[in-house]
Design a protein around this motif. Sequence first.
Motif, mmCIF file in Angstrom:
data_model
loop_
_atom_site.group_PDB
_atom_site.id
_atom_site.type_symbol
_atom_site.label_atom_id
_atom_site.label_comp_id
_atom_site.label_asym_id
_atom_site.label_seq_id
_atom_site.Cartn_x
_atom_site.Cartn_y
_atom_site.Cartn_z
ATOM 1 N N GLN A 198 -82.309 -54.449 0.382
ATOM 2 C CA GLN A 198 -82.449 -55.735 1.335
ATOM 3 C C GLN A 198 -83.459 -56.245 1.490
ATOM 4 O OE1 GLN A 198 -80.470 -55.430 5.093
ATOM 5 N NE2 GLN A 198 -78.925 -55.645 4.734
ATOM 6 N N ALA A 229 -69.493 -64.004 -2.037
ATOM 7 C CA ALA A 229 -70.129 -62.541 -1.764
ATOM 8 C C ALA A 229 -69.974 -60.726 -1.990
ATOM 9 C CB ALA A 229 -71.099 -62.811 0.726
ATOM 10 N N ARG A 230 -68.457 -60.801 -1.753
ATOM 11 C CA ARG A 230 -68.811 -59.421 -2.750
ATOM 12 C C ARG A 230 -68.856 -59.234 -4.454
ATOM 13 N NH1 ARG A 230 -63.215 -59.656 -1.658
ATOM 14 N NH2 ARG A 230 -62.365 -60.450 -3.583
ATOM 15 N N LEU A 238 -75.546 -57.101 -7.127
ATOM 16 C CA LEU A 238 -77.252 -56.139 -6.184
ATOM 17 C C LEU A 238 -77.171 -54.555 -5.504
ATOM 18 C CD1 LEU A 238 -77.760 -59.446 -4.188
ATOM 19 C CD2 LEU A 238 -78.948 -58.472 -6.456
ATOM 20 N N ARG A 239 -76.266 -53.942 -6.622
ATOM 21 C CA ARG A 239 -75.916 -52.463 -6.317
ATOM 22 C C ARG A 239 -77.445 -51.556 -6.424
ATOM 23 N NH1 ARG A 239 -72.213 -49.754 -10.403
ATOM 24 N NH2 ARG A 239 -71.903 -51.623 -10.542
ATOM 25 N N ALA A 260 -83.685 -57.611 -2.363
ATOM 26 C CA ALA A 260 -82.836 -58.454 -2.452
ATOM 27 C C ALA A 260 -83.198 -60.192 -1.822
ATOM 28 C CB ALA A 260 -81.127 -58.017 -2.138
ATOM 29 N N ARG A 308 -66.052 -66.070 0.457
ATOM 30 C CA ARG A 308 -65.801 -63.986 0.718
ATOM 31 C C ARG A 308 -65.874 -63.300 -0.834
ATOM 32 N NH1 ARG A 308 -62.744 -65.419 4.895
ATOM 33 N NH2 ARG A 308 -60.876 -65.452 3.642
ATOM 34 N N GLU A 328 -71.841 -61.236 -5.284
ATOM 35 C CA GLU A 328 -72.841 -61.101 -5.284
ATOM 36 C C GLU A 328 -73.060 -59.396 -4.357
ATOM 37 O OE1 GLU A 328 -74.832 -63.719 -3.145
ATOM 38 O OE2 GLU A 328 -76.631 -62.511 -2.380
ATOM 39 N N ALA A 329 -72.716 -58.964 -3.830
ATOM 40 C CA ALA A 329 -72.888 -57.271 -3.077
ATOM 41 C C ALA A 329 -73.058 -56.484 -4.434
ATOM 42 C CB ALA A 329 -72.060 -56.884 -2.091
ATOM 43 N N GLU A 330 -71.942 -56.611 -5.009
ATOM 44 C CA GLU A 330 -71.694 -55.722 -6.451
ATOM 45 C C GLU A 330 -72.650 -55.786 -7.690
ATOM 46 O OE1 GLU A 330 -70.238 -53.378 -9.103
ATOM 47 O OE2 GLU A 330 -69.774 -53.226 -7.123
#
Length: 312
Positions: free
Chosen positions: A293, A281-282, A288-289, A296, A278, A284-286
């Motif tokens: 989608q 994933a956080r 790819l700010r 990415a 988790r 990664e999300a940061e």
Amino acid sequence: MSIDAREFRDALSCFGTGVTIVTAVDSTGAPVGMTASSFNSVSVEPPLILWSVTKAALSADAFRMASHFAVHVLGAHQVQLSNQFARSGGDKFDGVNYRVNAHGVPLLDDFSVLFQCETWAVYEGGDHWIIVGEVKEFHREKIPSLLFSEGAYASATPLGSTQEEAAELAEVGRDPIENTLIYHLSRANTLLVSEFHRAISAQDLTLPEWRVLTALNAVDGAQDIEALHLRTSLHPNALRDLVYTMQDQGLCHRALRGQKIFARRTEKGAEIVRKLMRVAARYEAEALRGVSQSEAESLRNLLRQVIENTSQ
Ligand SMILES: Cc1cc2nc3c(=O)[nH]c(=O)nc-3n(C[C@H](O)[C@H](O)[C@H](O)COP(=O)(O)O)c2cc1C
């Protein structure tokens, strides 16, 4: 304080080293060789180096008695050769190209640095012999060296500068290297990975423990040391110690079947993997700010393609 041998070895393995193959001839004239990471520099004037050999090695006496020996610092491409010379007994030189020097010492064709030595002193150091050599000749090939740290082979990637330093550099002027894919991949990797490594440490886990946990999590049943070795690239000796320590921490179940050691995931281990995935994933999300989608997804596909192209 009483020292637990397993924990002691584990702590020592945090000191990353290079990897060498040391060679000599025994009293019958047969070549001997072994993988050794205990190599170190001692003195410049006179030029001295040392390494230590376990008394339990079949070739220990040959090395202790040898008047001359050679140390080959291995290149990053020589993992297989390192493993070949780390197996006790057998013909380690099988399929290996080498010549012998004037003292009969085998000199392997492939290395990063070769030191030809005369034995200068041999000291007893507990369960090892410490062998000091005077370097008579050395030769250096400019190739990246093989490293060994926490039970795993590695190659060095210089740590990048901090984000602040990088921003400063970018203002000062652009370096042409900054336009290369290699630069971008290596910087993105350093920044993302170092952050994730901090998250692993925050769970009181070492990197090798994390690698074993993810490997255990990948299958339902038990896996033996060989299977774990293939999945994690950690050295079997290190894995044998590691599954003990991890069992003590409740991170895996350990079982002995015949001569083989097996490990299986525990609920606690599986929960830590879920938690860290988790976190990943956080991050990664940061990272790819501002990236859509589909962009990415394209990035992942492009990276897969780069990996496929370069691993051929
Ligand atoms: C990366 C690595 C580093 C090693 N370093 C040493 C070392 O410094 N000294 C040592 O005695 N054994 C070391 N070993 C283990 C020996 O290579 C191994 O015991 C060797 O096969 C003994 O060979 P022999 O019993 O045929 O003499 C190392 C093994 C590996 C994989």
